[in-house]
Every structure is written in structure tokens, then in C-alpha cells.
Design an enzyme around this catalytic site. Sequence first.
Site, PDB file in Angstrom:
ATOM      1  N   ARG A   1      39.168  19.454  91.341  1.00  0.00           N
ATOM      2  CA  ARG A   1      39.744  18.813  90.144  1.00  0.00           C
ATOM      3  C   ARG A   1      40.706  19.777  89.465  1.00  0.00           C
ATOM      4  O   ARG A   1      40.545  20.977  89.551  1.00  0.00           O
ATOM      5  CB  ARG A   1      38.636  18.460  89.154  1.00  0.00           C
ATOM      6  CG  ARG A   1      37.637  17.478  89.699  1.00  0.00           C
ATOM      7  CD  ARG A   1      36.536  17.233  88.682  1.00  0.00           C
ATOM      8  NE  ARG A   1      37.046  16.593  87.481  1.00  0.00           N
ATOM      9  CZ  ARG A   1      36.380  16.538  86.334  1.00  0.00           C
ATOM     10  NH1 ARG A   1      35.214  17.091  86.217  1.00  0.00           N
ATOM     11  NH2 ARG A   1      36.906  15.922  85.283  1.00  0.00           N
TER      12      ARG A   1
ATOM     13  N   ILE B   1      49.559  14.644  87.108  1.00  0.00           N
ATOM     14  CA  ILE B   1      49.045  14.914  85.755  1.00  0.00           C
ATOM     15  C   ILE B   1      47.634  15.480  85.884  1.00  0.00           C
ATOM     16  O   ILE B   1      46.710  14.770  86.259  1.00  0.00           O
ATOM     17  CB  ILE B   1      49.023  13.620  84.896  1.00  0.00           C
ATOM     18  CG1 ILE B   1      50.399  12.955  84.870  1.00  0.00           C
ATOM     19  CG2 ILE B   1      48.535  13.926  83.485  1.00  0.00           C
ATOM     20  CD1 ILE B   1      50.425  11.578  84.225  1.00  0.00           C
TER      21      ILE B   1
ATOM     22  N   GLY C   1      42.839   8.847  85.126  1.00  0.00           N
ATOM     23  CA  GLY C   1      42.212   8.905  83.810  1.00  0.00           C
ATOM     24  C   GLY C   1      41.374  10.166  83.816  1.00  0.00           C
ATOM     25  O   GLY C   1      41.877  11.223  84.149  1.00  0.00           O
ATOM     26  N   GLU C   2      40.114  10.026  83.532  1.00  0.00           N
ATOM     27  CA  GLU C   2      39.221  11.183  83.576  1.00  0.00           C
ATOM     28  C   GLU C   2      38.011  10.754  84.400  1.00  0.00           C
ATOM     29  O   GLU C   2      37.272   9.843  84.014  1.00  0.00           O
ATOM     30  CB  GLU C   2      38.852  11.583  82.146  1.00  0.00           C
ATOM     31  CG  GLU C   2      38.677  13.072  81.962  1.00  0.00           C
ATOM     32  CD  GLU C   2      37.314  13.522  82.452  1.00  0.00           C
ATOM     33  OE1 GLU C   2      37.232  14.576  83.100  1.00  0.00           O
ATOM     34  OE2 GLU C   2      36.344  12.801  82.214  1.00  0.00           O
ATOM     35  N   SER C   3      37.831  11.409  85.534  1.00  0.00           N
ATOM     36  CA  SER C   3      36.850  10.913  86.502  1.00  0.00           C
ATOM     37  C   SER C   3      35.417  10.912  85.962  1.00  0.00           C
ATOM     38  O   SER C   3      34.637  10.005  86.263  1.00  0.00           O
ATOM     39  CB  SER C   3      36.931  11.715  87.800  1.00  0.00           C
ATOM     40  OG  SER C   3      36.802  13.092  87.536  1.00  0.00           O
TER      41      SER C   3
ATOM     42  N   CYS D   1      44.590   9.852  91.599  1.00  0.00           N
ATOM     43  CA  CYS D   1      44.224  10.940  90.690  1.00  0.00           C
ATOM     44  C   CYS D   1      42.713  10.920  90.407  1.00  0.00           C
ATOM     45  O   CYS D   1      41.933  11.198  91.296  1.00  0.00           O
ATOM     46  CB  CYS D   1      45.095  10.891  89.441  1.00  0.00           C
ATOM     47  SG  CYS D   1      45.185  12.494  88.638  1.00  0.00           S
TER      48      CYS D   1
ATOM     49  N   GLU E   1      51.754   4.644  90.092  1.00  0.00           N
ATOM     50  CA  GLU E   1      52.032   3.531  89.170  1.00  0.00           C
ATOM     51  C   GLU E   1      53.026   3.928  88.076  1.00  0.00           C
ATOM     52  O   GLU E   1      53.481   3.089  87.325  1.00  0.00           O
ATOM     53  CB  GLU E   1      50.724   3.012  88.555  1.00  0.00           C
ATOM     54  CG  GLU E   1      50.118   3.846  87.425  1.00  0.00           C
ATOM     55  CD  GLU E   1      49.443   5.148  87.882  1.00  0.00           C
ATOM     56  OE1 GLU E   1      49.582   5.530  89.064  1.00  0.00           O
ATOM     57  OE2 GLU E   1      48.818   5.793  87.032  1.00  0.00           O
TER      58      GLU E   1
ATOM     59  N   HIS F   1      50.303   9.910  90.584  1.00  0.00           N
ATOM     60  CA  HIS F   1      50.270   8.604  89.913  1.00  0.00           C
ATOM     61  C   HIS F   1      51.386   7.682  90.420  1.00  0.00           C
ATOM     62  O   HIS F   1      52.459   7.635  89.819  1.00  0.00           O
ATOM     63  CB  HIS F   1      50.432   8.799  88.403  1.00  0.00           C
ATOM     64  CG  HIS F   1      49.218   9.342  87.737  1.00  0.00           C
ATOM     65  ND1 HIS F   1      48.319   8.555  87.060  1.00  0.00           N
ATOM     66  CD2 HIS F   1      48.737  10.604  87.678  1.00  0.00           C
ATOM     67  CE1 HIS F   1      47.332   9.301  86.591  1.00  0.00           C
ATOM     68  NE2 HIS F   1      47.570  10.554  86.953  1.00  0.00           N
TER      69      HIS F   1
HETATM   70  N1  GLN Z   1      41.777  15.870  86.215  1.00  0.00           N
HETATM   71  C1  GLN Z   1      41.312  14.547  85.950  1.00  0.00           C
HETATM   72  C2  GLN Z   1      39.852  14.388  86.395  1.00  0.00           C
HETATM   73  O1  GLN Z   1      39.261  15.310  86.808  1.00  0.00           O
HETATM   74  C3  GLN Z   1      42.180  13.527  86.646  1.00  0.00           C
HETATM   75  C4  GLN Z   1      43.534  13.490  86.005  1.00  0.00           C
HETATM   76  C5  GLN Z   1      44.251  12.184  86.130  1.00  0.00           C
HETATM   77  O2  GLN Z   1      43.712  11.172  86.596  1.00  0.00           O
HETATM   78  N2  GLN Z   1      45.460  12.158  85.653  1.00  0.00           N
HETATM   79  O3  GLN Z   1      39.325  13.327  86.288  1.00  0.00           O
END
Ligand code: GLN
Length: 195
Positions: free
Chosen positions: A106, A135, A47-49, A79, A173, A171
Amino acid sequence: MKVGVLALQGAVAEHARALRAAGANEVVSVKRVEDLKDLGGLVLPGGESTTIGKLMRKYDLMDTVREMAVSGIPMFGTCAGLILLAKRIHGEDYSHLGLMDIEVDRNSFGRQRESFEVNLNIPVLGEESYPAVFIRAPHIIEAGAGVDILCEYDGRIVAAKQGNLLGASFHPELTEDIRLHHYFIDMVARQKSAS
Ligand code: GLN
């Protein structure tokens, strides 16, 4: 065997499906501290950390998840989840759970290759190559002596394990190959029989 998937953002249902297919008989979505009770393992999805970290603090999950990891409960970060586990984030002065002795960069695979799929060689999963979806993926720049490197791609570390902590840049999953979830479920089963 009860396993949780942190469900604040990201591909929760896909992880749950893969965990069930890999042998977990109960999979719970974790949104609140109460949901962490009696878990044998926890998946931290992509997701987005920064967003997931903020929500973990908002819902008071950070300390309890950290304590569970320190007590030996297996955790699998994928990720953004890998970034959550890392002790160091390149160029930043913060970390999130700060558990795994790694430094992550990242968004390290560059714009033109923000998302791609590649076949990886992951020796702990056997000889057959593993299809990995990246991703906007991070990679591990540096790993401490206690960290086992499970896979490198393009000269970069993209999967590693430190004791009960497992992390991947990609990923697992999002493909049908459940070998990495299986590997994690084995870690959970071993921890359960040891405790
Ligand atoms: N680049 C994202 C982050 O810094 C991670 C990307 C992802 O989980 N697909 O959180």
C-alpha cells in the site's frame, strides 16, 4: 449488460460514466447485497481500502462478492480496489477479498510522489500510451504464476489480470481514456457468452 460499481466510498460516478461510454447499458451502484443480483461484472473503486473493507463487512457484502468472483464474474479493482482483491498485503496479517494471487504494497510510491500522472505502455490496449493517475497508489510486489502482468512502471507492476480478475494501481476513471474500461467490458461480454 448490467455492471455494478461498489459504492461505499470513492469515485463511483466517474467509473459509471466510463463503463457506459465503454458499452455497459446498465450500471448500478452497489451498496447492499440485493444490488449484486444479476450483475455481469463489478468494479471495486479507489478510496481507502481499510474503510471500504470495513464497510463491506458491515453490509455483509464480502462473502457474496467473493462467491461471485469464484463463479467467474469479472471484477475490476482500481487502487484501493486492487488492495481489496489481493491475497496478501505487505506487512499485514489480513486480506480483504483475498482473491488474486498477488502481494500488494500500500502507499508504495513515496510521499513526494503521492499523486502524479504518467503515460504508461499497456500492450493489451494497443500502441498508444495510456495516461494514468496515481493517488497514494499501491503496487504489486509479487504475482503468482497464474497472473498476467499487463503493465510495469518504474520497475513495479501496476496492472495485472488473473482470469476474471483485473487490477490496476492507478485511477482509470479519472481520465478521458476509456480503453481499460473497454477491456473490462470485453471480459464481461466474453464471460456472458460463455455461460
Ligand atoms: N492507499 C490507499 C489504500 O491503501 C489507496 C489509495 C487510492 O485508492 N487512491 O487504500
